[in-house]
Design an enzyme around this catalytic site. Structure first.
Site, mmCIF file in Angstrom:
data_model
loop_
_atom_site.group_PDB
_atom_site.id
_atom_site.type_symbol
_atom_site.label_atom_id
_atom_site.label_comp_id
_atom_site.label_asym_id
_atom_site.label_seq_id
_atom_site.Cartn_x
_atom_site.Cartn_y
_atom_site.Cartn_z
ATOM 1 N N ASP A 158 -27.088 -3.714 -44.194
ATOM 2 C CA ASP A 158 -25.986 -2.880 -43.723
ATOM 3 C C ASP A 158 -26.547 -1.515 -43.348
ATOM 4 O OD1 ASP A 158 -23.932 -4.792 -44.219
ATOM 5 O OD2 ASP A 158 -24.061 -4.305 -46.357
ATOM 6 N N LEU A 159 -26.436 -1.149 -42.090
ATOM 7 C CA LEU A 159 -27.054 0.063 -41.571
ATOM 8 C C LEU A 159 -26.702 1.280 -42.421
ATOM 9 C CD1 LEU A 159 -28.655 1.505 -39.351
ATOM 10 C CD2 LEU A 159 -26.511 1.721 -38.067
ATOM 11 N N ASP A 160 -27.729 1.939 -42.968
ATOM 12 C CA ASP A 160 -27.591 3.184 -43.724
ATOM 13 C C ASP A 160 -26.617 3.064 -44.891
ATOM 14 O OD1 ASP A 160 -29.412 4.691 -42.178
ATOM 15 O OD2 ASP A 160 -27.896 4.961 -40.630
ATOM 16 N N GLU A 161 -26.483 1.881 -45.448
ATOM 17 C CA GLU A 161 -25.558 1.686 -46.563
ATOM 18 C C GLU A 161 -26.226 1.086 -47.795
ATOM 19 O OE1 GLU A 161 -21.995 -0.341 -45.456
ATOM 20 O OE2 GLU A 161 -21.615 0.933 -43.703
#
Length: 306
Positions: free
Chosen positions: A249-252
């Site tokens: 999950d992008l930047d999560e």
């Protein structure tokens, strides 16, 4: 006593009565001296403990396999297994499992890393300087980039630089080329020092919980190009940075470290960008120090830092 004479025991699992007593007792019976100990019990009842210890009586080595067996068997209802290179940990880690409890034993030593960059120099420069003055707790084996802009900087520190262009390649083809280069070095961790390309799940799966990224803390409020211009136009009052593990999950991914700086209406968009870069390089260095000193546990999508 050198760094390699010291070891770190990491333990996590369901909380129960007497865990600290049992673990410290085993270390005592193996003639090991505890230097530092931290523990935490989550609201859900999960127990985390980091114990740093050293051999006593002038001993430089000890039987790590026997130690792990006794740790696991001391707690009632145990079953043990050892392996080298447990997922998400150093490839020199010994691991034992017991009824939902995991023990991981790491030598206190520098980690081997590869840094990935694109065009921005501020985070890379900070890491190179800390590495040159032995402040990073890691050995930078190489720097990989999809542009050659930062090669002159890296060459000043005598570190191999690999320029692997993404031009004319699919994302998967580009990542395959990077993975072939990484296979030469077998890094324990990858550090994304402003590497501005989204990694595919296939790439991330090669290094689960072993890729560390830094980004500004405007996400998800200001996504896309020119986030500091967007922040200036909105009149934000704080800017910051977040260092985290990379997942799909992008930047999560689990957050390791964060910090902020106050700004006001006197700051231009360029001023904010400069302040943001300063925060990013410091937060990334702080996060790496925590990870390289084996102070971070992954629990779901949270990072527990002891």
């Amino acid at each position: 006593m050198t760094a390699t004479d010291k070891h770190i025991l990491l333990m996590d699992g369901p909380d129960s009565k007497g865990l600290i007593y049992h673990v410290t007792g085993v270390l005592f019976r193996h003639n090991l001296n505890i230097i530092h100990n931290d523990e935490y019990v989550s609201p859900s009842g999960r127990f985390f403990m980091r114990t740093e210890f050293e051999s006593t009586g002038g001993q430089d080595t000890f039987d790590s396999t026997a130690l792990l067996h006794e740790l696991a068997s001391t707690i009632p209802g145990s079953e043990t297994a050892e392996n080298r290179g447990s997922i998400g940990q150093s490839n020199r880690t010994n691991t034992a499992y017991q009824s939902g409890i995991t023990f991981r034993l790491n030598p206190r030593r520098k980690k081997n890393i590869v840094v990935m960059v694109t065009k921005e120099h501020h985070c890379l420069g900070e890491l190179l300087i800390r590495y040159a003055f032995d402040e990073l707790d890691a050995d930078i084996l190489a720097v990989v980039s999809n542009y050659n802009i930062l090669q002159p900087l890296v060459s000043k520190f005598g570190i191999p630089f690999h320029y692997i262009s993404h031009e004319g390649k699919t994302r998967e083809e580009h990542e395959e080329a990077i993975l072939r280069t990484l296979a030469i070095y077998e890094p324990e961790y990858l550090v994304l020092a402003k590497y501005m390309r989204v990694l595919t799940p296939g790439f991330v799966n090669h290094y689960p919980n072993r890729i560390i990224n830094i980004h500004h803390s405007f996400l998800p409020a200001f996504i896309g190009a020119n986030p500091y211009r967007q922040a200036y136009e909105r009149g934000v009052k704080i800017i910051g940075a977040t260092a985290h593990f990379v997942n799909n999950d992008l930047d999560e991914g689990p957050i390791i470290a964060q910090n902020v700086k106050e700004v006001d209406h006197r700051h231009t968009a360029a001023d904010m960008a400069t302040e943001g870069k300063d925060v990013e390089k410091i937060v990334l260095s702080q996060a790496l120090k925590l990870v390289f000193n084996d102070r971070v546990f992954i629990s779901g999508n949270r990072a527990i830092v002891l």
